[in-house]
Design an enzyme around this catalytic site. Structure first.
Site, mmCIF file in Angstrom:
data_model
loop_
_atom_site.group_PDB
_atom_site.id
_atom_site.type_symbol
_atom_site.label_atom_id
_atom_site.label_comp_id
_atom_site.label_asym_id
_atom_site.label_seq_id
_atom_site.Cartn_x
_atom_site.Cartn_y
_atom_site.Cartn_z
ATOM 1 N N LYS A 177 0.858 -1.192 0.000
ATOM 2 C CA LYS A 177 0.000 0.000 0.000
ATOM 3 C C LYS A 177 0.884 1.228 0.000
ATOM 4 C CE LYS A 177 -1.928 2.812 2.903
ATOM 5 N NZ LYS A 177 -1.855 4.034 2.083
ATOM 6 N N GLU A 253 9.478 0.234 11.192
ATOM 7 C CA GLU A 253 10.572 1.195 11.008
ATOM 8 C C GLU A 253 9.958 2.576 11.179
ATOM 9 O OE1 GLU A 253 13.678 0.508 10.633
ATOM 10 O OE2 GLU A 253 13.620 -1.619 10.139
ATOM 11 N N CYS A 287 13.864 9.937 8.119
ATOM 12 C CA CYS A 287 13.715 9.428 9.490
ATOM 13 C C CYS A 287 15.001 9.553 10.296
ATOM 14 C CB CYS A 287 13.280 7.973 9.443
ATOM 15 S SG CYS A 287 14.331 6.952 8.394
ATOM 16 N N GLU A 385 9.774 14.489 16.497
ATOM 17 C CA GLU A 385 10.271 14.515 15.120
ATOM 18 C C GLU A 385 9.604 15.667 14.368
ATOM 19 O OE1 GLU A 385 9.049 11.185 12.678
ATOM 20 O OE2 GLU A 385 11.096 11.031 11.941
HETATM 21 P P1 NAD Z 1 2.358 7.747 8.328
HETATM 22 O O1 NAD Z 1 2.469 6.849 9.489
HETATM 23 O O2 NAD Z 1 1.415 8.884 8.399
HETATM 24 O O3 NAD Z 1 1.897 6.907 7.026
HETATM 25 C C1 NAD Z 1 2.633 5.812 6.567
HETATM 26 C C2 NAD Z 1 1.712 4.867 5.817
HETATM 27 O O4 NAD Z 1 0.775 4.303 6.732
HETATM 28 C C3 NAD Z 1 0.905 5.518 4.717
HETATM 29 O O5 NAD Z 1 0.855 4.641 3.619
HETATM 30 C C4 NAD Z 1 -0.467 5.678 5.354
HETATM 31 O O6 NAD Z 1 -1.520 5.718 4.428
HETATM 32 C C5 NAD Z 1 -0.540 4.422 6.195
HETATM 33 N N1 NAD Z 1 -1.481 4.475 7.326
HETATM 34 C C6 NAD Z 1 -1.926 5.558 8.004
HETATM 35 N N2 NAD Z 1 -2.749 5.180 9.009
HETATM 36 C C7 NAD Z 1 -2.840 3.827 8.958
HETATM 37 C C8 NAD Z 1 -3.499 2.852 9.754
HETATM 38 N N3 NAD Z 1 -4.276 3.187 10.797
HETATM 39 N N4 NAD Z 1 -3.321 1.543 9.443
HETATM 40 C C9 NAD Z 1 -2.525 1.177 8.416
HETATM 41 N N5 NAD Z 1 -1.878 2.057 7.618
HETATM 42 C C10 NAD Z 1 -2.028 3.371 7.897
HETATM 43 O O7 NAD Z 1 3.829 8.216 7.998
HETATM 44 P P2 NAD Z 1 4.294 9.231 6.869
HETATM 45 O O8 NAD Z 1 3.907 10.602 7.290
HETATM 46 O O9 NAD Z 1 3.871 8.733 5.535
HETATM 47 O O10 NAD Z 1 5.890 9.082 6.926
HETATM 48 C C11 NAD Z 1 6.676 9.827 7.766
HETATM 49 C C12 NAD Z 1 7.106 8.993 8.943
HETATM 50 O O11 NAD Z 1 7.803 7.832 8.488
HETATM 51 C C13 NAD Z 1 8.093 9.720 9.833
HETATM 52 O O12 NAD Z 1 7.759 9.494 11.183
HETATM 53 C C14 NAD Z 1 9.419 9.055 9.491
HETATM 54 O O13 NAD Z 1 10.382 9.141 10.488
HETATM 55 C C15 NAD Z 1 9.000 7.660 9.226
HETATM 56 N N6 NAD Z 1 10.031 6.941 8.435
HETATM 57 C C16 NAD Z 1 10.776 5.971 9.053
HETATM 58 C C17 NAD Z 1 11.790 5.317 8.352
HETATM 59 C C18 NAD Z 1 12.642 4.229 8.972
HETATM 60 O O14 NAD Z 1 13.283 3.485 8.243
HETATM 61 N N7 NAD Z 1 12.687 4.118 10.279
HETATM 62 C C19 NAD Z 1 12.021 5.666 7.027
HETATM 63 C C20 NAD Z 1 11.239 6.651 6.438
HETATM 64 C C21 NAD Z 1 10.235 7.286 7.156
#
Ligand code: NAD
Length: 484
Positions: A177, A253, A287, A385
């Site tokens: 997704k 992650e 991240c 963050e």
């Molecule tokens: P997010 O959690 O808002 O969304 C990530 C994904 O989850 C999207 O596809 C979203 O549609 C989906 N999602 C949202 N709510 C959901 C639910 N209840 N159930 C299942 N799926 C759901 O994150 P974002 O804003 O897209 O990304 C930024 C975040 O990602 C930051 O916190 C960043 O640090 C983190 N990140 C971590 C890493 C790592 O390797 N540790 C790498 C990149 C980004």
């Protein structure tokens, strides 16, 4: 040479075919640099998500019967197709979430992961044991069946592939997704998944919001493992959904608040160049970006002046222009969120050294490289963050003091230390609470064949080569009674 006009694919890729959402629902995607409407993208419903899982389930037995090198052959073809179309992918990402084409590395990384995992299937082997008298024992590693990947918007194609490739090569079938903020590159590769000869149903890609498609995957009884990259908030929701459904295996992650520590004996020019790149690349939406920097008092003025000059030289503008290295943040929500933190730091008495002012209205969601110094350590700005090109630099005098400050966070994704003293480097690396520690380097430098993941609230589990392969396998112990 101008970049080729990209094919903007907006449909769901399920069972080897593109289709609109079953209820024809779409969501609008706007270019964060120009505010133009880029596309109306299919929003997967719960029914569409269930259909993707069912197609995958039907395709799994035949896929699992192939040898790893046969599965890997399709992955290598997909890697080649991604490499052949890198410019198009770069433009798609620039249009959807603002990453400058001149800094686009996602496609190269994704193709590299496909090639790595295409060859790595043979590493999946079990153990044997004669330690239980009267038996011969051994283990098998077997695929779960249907697994899912849920990905964020900051490095979309890399995350899509980094989840799908290890799962596929060990015989799982996959539903990815994509993020509602950056669905275009994931949607585009469906054409090449088909061209690379993956059987229908093996590799499915759906777009849409967390609710309903992400929620449906996280609670689906036929999805046996899930790999998630994104925010802690969503990671927690997925963990709850997994626990309340079939206790699927979950890897998370999550976010970071990475510290970089600069001691007085460091190469200050190198440290300034690398730490500013860490927080500037992708407009700080990374991240592991070092968003907190601690510099020793004796060299603070020199380091800060060099850092400020380099960070301030970022060239902001149209992300499809190859000469630009500073794009807008992903969307309006992200823009206001970053500025909320900037306002907080100002109010908390952080000293603003660079940036901090808002972009001209209607001219793109650009956040200027922003430096604060000495914001109070216990303030929200130093704990949460921000995910933007915003950094705080604080001054320290002793090793004990800086270690305490660096570790005083719920996050633990990446930490770094710059010093020429090997004893100090090893001592500090040992005490830093982080899944990766850079010594005389900082993020995004990582070892591509070693585990990556977070201590504390930065995640659970690790991604890597062996780690990712293992995450997507069940382990079966076979015990054979041996007669006298
Ligand atoms: P997010 O959690 O808002 O969304 C990530 C994904 O989850 C999207 O596809 C979203 O549609 C989906 N999602 C949202 N709510 C959901 C639910 N209840 N159930 C299942 N799926 C759901 O994150 P974002 O804003 O897209 O990304 C930024 C975040 O990602 C930051 O916190 C960043 O640090 C983190 N990140 C971590 C890493 C790592 O390797 N540790 C790498 C990149 C980004």
């Amino acid at each position: 040479m101008s970049a080729p006009k990209p094919l903007v694919e907006t449909r769901l890729f399920i069972n080897g075919e593109y289709a609109d959402a079953s209820d024809r629902k779409t969501f609008k995607l706007y270019n964060p640099a120009t505010h133009d409407l880029v596309a109306e993208v299919a929003e997967a419903s719960a029914d569409d998500t269930n259909r993707a899982v069912a197609a995958a389930k039907a395709a799994q037995p035949a896929w699992a019967e192939l040898a790893p090198h046969q599965r890997g052959a399709h992955m290598k073809k997909l890697a080649a197709l991604i490499r052949d179309n890198m410019q198009e992918l770069a433009v798609l990402e620039a249009m959807s979430m603002g990453k400058p084409v001149g800094t686009y590395i996602d496609g190269v990384l994704a193709a590299g992961r496909l090639d790595t995992f295409a060859e790595a299937g043979g590493l999946v082997q079990g153990k044997t044991s004669l330690n239980t008298p009267g038996t011969v024992g051994f283990t098998w590693k077997q695929p779960f069946g249907v697994v899912a990947g849920i990905i964020p918007w900051n490095v979309p194609l890399y995350f899509c592939i980094n989840k799908a490739a290890p799962a596929l090569v060990v015989g799982n079938v996959v539903v990815i997704k994509s993020s509602e903020k950056a669905p275009l590159t994931s949607a585009r590769i469906g054409h090449w998944i088909k061209e690379a000869g993956f059987p229908p149903g093996v590799f499915n890609i759906i777009s849409g919001y967390g609710n309903p498609s992400g929620v449906t995957l996280a609670s689906h009884m036929d999805v046996r493992a899930i790999s998630f990259t994104g925010s802690g908030r969503t990671g927690r929701a997925i963990t709850v959904a997994a626990a309340q459904s079939n206790l699927k295996n979950v890897t998370l992650e999550l976010g970071g608040k990475s510290p970089a520590i600069i001691f007085e004996d460091a190469d200050l020019e190198q440290a300034a160049a690398e730490t500013q790149y860490s927080i500037q690349w992708n407009s700080g939406q990374v991240c592991m970006a070092n968003s907190r920097i601690y510099v020793q008092d004796t060299v603070a003025d020199k380091y800060i002046a060099t850092f400020k000059k380099m960070f301030g030289a970022a060239k902001a503008g149209d992300p499809t222009d190859p000469g630009i290295n500073h794009g807008p943040v992903a969307d309006e929500v992200q823009y206001h969120n970053v500025h909320r933190y900037i306002d907080m730091a100002k109010a908390a008495g952080g000293e603003l050294l660079l940036g901090g002012e808002k972009a001209e209205k209607g001219k793109g969601f650009f956040v200027k490289p922003t430096i604060f110094t000495n914001t109070p350590e216990d303030h929200q700005f130093m704990k949460e963050e921000i995910f933007g090109p915003v950094v705080n630099i604080s001054v320290f005098s002793s090793e004990d003091e800086v270690l305490k400050k660096a570790n005083d966070t719920e996050y633990g994704l990446y930490s770094s230390v710059y010093t020429k003293n090997i004893d100090r480097a090893m001592r500090v690396a040992k005490h830093l609470e982080a899944g990766t520690v850079g010594v005389n380097c900082t993020s995004p430098t990582t070892c591509h064949d070693l585990p990556f993941g977070g201590y504390k609230a930065s995640g659970t589990g690790r991604e890597g080569v062996r780690e990712s392969l293992d995450h997507f396998c069940e382990v079966k112990t076979v015990v054979v009674k041996v007669g006298k």
